[in-house]
Design an enzyme around this catalytic site. Structure first.
Site, PDB file in Angstrom:
ATOM      1  CD  GLU A   1      45.879  42.145  41.870  1.00 22.00           C
ATOM      2  OE1 GLU A   1      46.024  40.926  41.656  1.00 22.00           O
ATOM      3  OE2 GLU A   1      45.502  42.941  41.001  1.00 22.00           O
ATOM      4  CG  ASP A  44      44.724  44.249  46.957  1.00 20.24           C
ATOM      5  OD1 ASP A  44      44.052  43.654  46.099  1.00 20.24           O
ATOM      6  OD2 ASP A  44      45.245  43.658  47.941  1.00 20.24           O
ATOM      7  CD  GLU A  71      45.291  47.579  38.268  1.00 26.31           C
ATOM      8  OE1 GLU A  71      44.518  46.683  37.904  1.00 26.31           O
ATOM      9  OE2 GLU A  71      46.399  47.357  38.789  1.00 26.31           O
TER      10      GLU A  71
HETATM   11  O1  G3I Z   1      51.610  37.585  25.503  1.00 25.63           O
HETATM   12  C1  G3I Z   1      51.066  36.257  25.647  1.00 25.63           C
HETATM   13  C2  G3I Z   1      50.936  35.621  24.309  1.00 25.63           C
HETATM   14  O2  G3I Z   1      52.205  35.462  23.740  1.00 25.63           O
HETATM   15  C3  G3I Z   1      50.218  34.288  24.469  1.00 25.63           C
HETATM   16  O3  G3I Z   1      50.000  33.723  23.237  1.00 25.63           O
HETATM   17  C4  G3I Z   1      48.889  34.454  25.177  1.00 25.63           C
HETATM   18  C5  G3I Z   1      48.165  33.145  25.430  1.00 25.63           C
HETATM   19  O4  G3I Z   1      47.273  33.235  26.515  1.00 25.63           O
HETATM   20  O5  G3I Z   1      49.121  35.066  26.404  1.00 25.63           O
HETATM   21  C6  G3I Z   1      49.722  36.347  26.282  1.00 25.63           C
HETATM   22  O6  G3I Z   1      49.910  36.876  27.558  1.00 25.63           O
HETATM   23  C7  G3I Z   1      48.740  37.301  28.228  1.00 25.63           C
HETATM   24  C8  G3I Z   1      48.891  38.776  28.540  1.00 25.63           C
HETATM   25  O7  G3I Z   1      47.821  39.208  29.333  1.00 25.63           O
HETATM   26  C9  G3I Z   1      48.928  39.639  27.290  1.00 25.63           C
HETATM   27  O8  G3I Z   1      47.746  39.514  26.596  1.00 25.63           O
HETATM   28  C10 G3I Z   1      48.628  36.499  29.502  1.00 25.63           C
HETATM   29  O9  G3I Z   1      48.325  35.156  29.189  1.00 25.63           O
HETATM   30  C11 G3I Z   1      47.535  37.059  30.373  1.00 25.63           C
HETATM   31  O10 G3I Z   1      47.567  36.421  31.625  1.00 25.63           O
HETATM   32  C12 G3I Z   1      47.761  38.528  30.580  1.00 25.63           C
HETATM   33  O11 G3I Z   1      46.689  39.037  31.332  1.00 25.63           O
HETATM   34  C13 G3I Z   1      46.934  40.242  31.999  1.00 25.63           C
HETATM   35  C14 G3I Z   1      46.732  39.995  33.497  1.00 25.63           C
HETATM   36  O12 G3I Z   1      46.842  41.231  34.200  1.00 25.63           O
HETATM   37  C15 G3I Z   1      47.798  39.043  34.052  1.00 25.63           C
HETATM   38  O13 G3I Z   1      49.074  39.576  33.955  1.00 25.63           O
HETATM   39  C16 G3I Z   1      45.955  41.284  31.496  1.00 25.63           C
HETATM   40  O14 G3I Z   1      46.281  41.597  30.124  1.00 25.63           O
HETATM   41  C17 G3I Z   1      46.065  42.539  32.333  1.00 25.63           C
HETATM   42  O15 G3I Z   1      45.053  43.462  31.964  1.00 25.63           O
HETATM   43  C18 G3I Z   1      45.861  42.175  33.805  1.00 25.63           C
HETATM   44  O16 G3I Z   1      46.021  43.345  34.560  1.00 25.63           O
HETATM   45  C19 G3I Z   1      45.777  43.196  35.960  1.00 25.63           C
HETATM   46  C20 G3I Z   1      46.774  44.083  36.679  1.00 25.63           C
HETATM   47  O17 G3I Z   1      48.082  43.766  36.284  1.00 25.63           O
HETATM   48  C21 G3I Z   1      46.613  43.947  38.194  1.00 25.63           C
HETATM   49  N1  G3I Z   1      45.244  44.198  38.609  1.00 25.63           N
HETATM   50  C22 G3I Z   1      44.217  43.467  37.876  1.00 25.63           C
HETATM   51  C23 G3I Z   1      44.367  43.645  36.373  1.00 25.63           C
HETATM   52  C24 G3I Z   1      43.278  42.941  35.607  1.00 25.63           C
HETATM   53  O18 G3I Z   1      43.326  41.569  35.800  1.00 25.63           O
END
Ligand code: G3I
Length: 411
Positions: A192, A250, A317
């Site tokens: 991205e 992306d 994805e």
């Molecule tokens: O693990 C922590 C936890 O300890 C904490 O209490 C909690 C509080 O918010 O956060 C948890 O982490 C979160 C994690 O997901 C696991 O649930 C992060 O905040 C959150 O930002 C994270 O979101 C992920 C996001 O990418 C950012 O990394 C989503 O699960 C995941 O599905 C999403 O995937 C992305 C791909 O990597 C790239 N393309 C888009 C796609 C969807 O957004």
């Protein structure tokens, strides 16, 4: 009566000789019609066997995967490729500067023990999923060894890529396929890098705690992308892995012509750069976070344009949002969704030749674990093919058919 039976039997045999039938009627919520020809046992690896020329994968959650139950069963039963939803992002693998955490083997164990064909690495360089220590370096005083901030970030990026690739490419690793090659077959090297206008993500723009701009661009400049691919290729070659596939990943190909064009130009330029005579990029991840109203024409045009690069194409994805309609979901939105799952799989097969297909990976397994489903603990969407109890939705059967059935000329 007897003649009718013989004619029906004959037609059935002829039909089965041409093509396997739809399995839509396997879905108990769909009316069973008189032409249900085969009953696939639920124990069969249905999705991954739908089409030998399309690898089917899912993004998985390492907290859910170890637990016995429907989630784990479905992953093992239906998929041949696993992507870590979060477990291989920089924040997970390098939580402190220089301290790498490779202790979790959940995904590798499942792939190895259940004969799945591959793991797809996600992701090495991204503006999101970053540990806090790296963000601090954007403003902190530089150590004397680094004359510029670009040099510091270049060093962080190259070490991360080198160390992560080397870990999964380690010749001594037990995580190998039947041919003795690493199960980790591919990586999203850069994720991205472009915004929806087709410009490079750059300026800091914090939305819900996430910087939508790119710290990599701000510090290293746009060269960070070709540097990342170069480091990745060099790292794999150094491990003797000449077969690893390196992707630019992306989203938005279907709704932003400007972004589509920028991605095309960028990957074509990357293709010209080589390490050991090999291009530094092998493929394009087209995420396909789409929705029930996404345009088939746009999807088709995006696939044609990306495939014209000659690179591998990974539908990396896939999920199809119901557009948060509120519960209960109407049959209208669920019908649009199931049809879109079928259309997308067919469009992929039609416009990406088999040799260029890296496969279709759904983002997450079921609605229960989908990143789109819940808002403040309340279900607002259901973008996958299994419901929140991991029961197959009509979309599952339509996805199967999209992988399996003959493609109509209208697509
Ligand atoms: O693990 C922590 C936890 O300890 C904490 O209490 C909690 C509080 O918010 O956060 C948890 O982490 C979160 C994690 O997901 C696991 O649930 C992060 O905040 C959150 O930002 C994270 O979101 C992920 C996001 O990418 C950012 O990394 C989503 O699960 C995941 O599905 C999403 O995937 C992305 C791909 O990597 C790239 N393309 C888009 C796609 C969807 O957004």
């Amino acid at each position: 009566m007897r003649n009718q039976f013989i004619v029906a039997l004959f037609l059935g045999v002829v039909y089965m000789g041409c093509t396997k039938p739809s399995i839509k009627n396997e879905n108990p919520s769909e009316p069973l019609t008189g032409n249900r020809l085969v009953a696939l046992a639920d124990t069969e690896k249905i999705l991954q066997n739908a089409n030998p020329n399309v690898m089917v994968g899912a993004a998985v959650n390492i907290n859910l995967l170890p637990q016995t139950g429907a989630y784990r069963d479905l992953v093992i039963k239906h998929y041949n490729s696993l992507t870590a939803e979060n477990a291989m992002k920089m924040t997970a693998l390098q939580p402190q500067e220089g301290t790498f955490n490779f202790s979790d083997h959940t995904i590798e164990d499942v792939a190895l023990n259940y004969g799945l064909k591959r793991i797809h690495g996600h992701t090495l360089v991204w503006h999101n999923g970053l540990p806090n220590w790296i963000k601090n370096w954007e403003t902190a005083a530089l150590p004397p060894a680094f004359p510029t901030r670009a040099a510091k970030f270049d060093s962080i990026m190259s070490r991360h890529i080198r160390t992560v690739i080397a870990n999964y490419d380690n010749p001594a690793s037990i995580y190998k396929d039947a041919a003795g090659k690493p199960l980790m077959k591919s990586w999203d090297v850069v994720n991205e890098a472009l915004d929806d206008n087709g410009d490079y993500r750059s300026t800091q723009n914090i939305v819900n705690g996430v910087d939508k701009g790119s710290i990599w661009y701000r510090t290293i400049g746009k060269l960070y992308i070709e540097k990342a691919f170069t480091y990745a290729r060099m790292a794999a070659e150094a491990q003797g892995d000449t077969g690893i596939k390196l992707f630019y990943n992306d989203y938005g190909h279907d709704y932003s012509a400007k972004k589509l064009d920028s991605i095309y130009k960028m990957v074509m330029a990357l293709k010209q750069i080589t390490v050991n005579g090999k291009p530094i990029i092998d493929g394009i991840g087209m995420q396909f976070h789409i929705n029930i109203n996404s345009s088939n024409t746009n999807i088709k045009n995006a696939l044609i344009k990306m495939a014209s690069t000659g690179l591998l194409i990974h539908m990396s994805e896939l999920d199809i949002s119901l557009n948060k309609p509120g519960l209960p979901f109407s049959s209208t939105v669920l019908n649009l969704q199931k049809q879109k799952f079928e259309d997308v799989a067919m469009l992929y097969r039609k416009y990406v030749v088999a040799a260029q297909r890296w496969g279709i990976t759904t983002w997450d397994v079921g609605d229960n674990d989908s990143w789109l489903t819940y808002s403040n603990g309340v279900q607002v969407d259901g973008a996958t093919v299994y419901d929140i109890n991991y029961v197959k939705k009509p979309a599952f059967y339509f996805l199967y058919d999209g992988l399996y059935l003959a493609i109509p000329a209208s697509l």
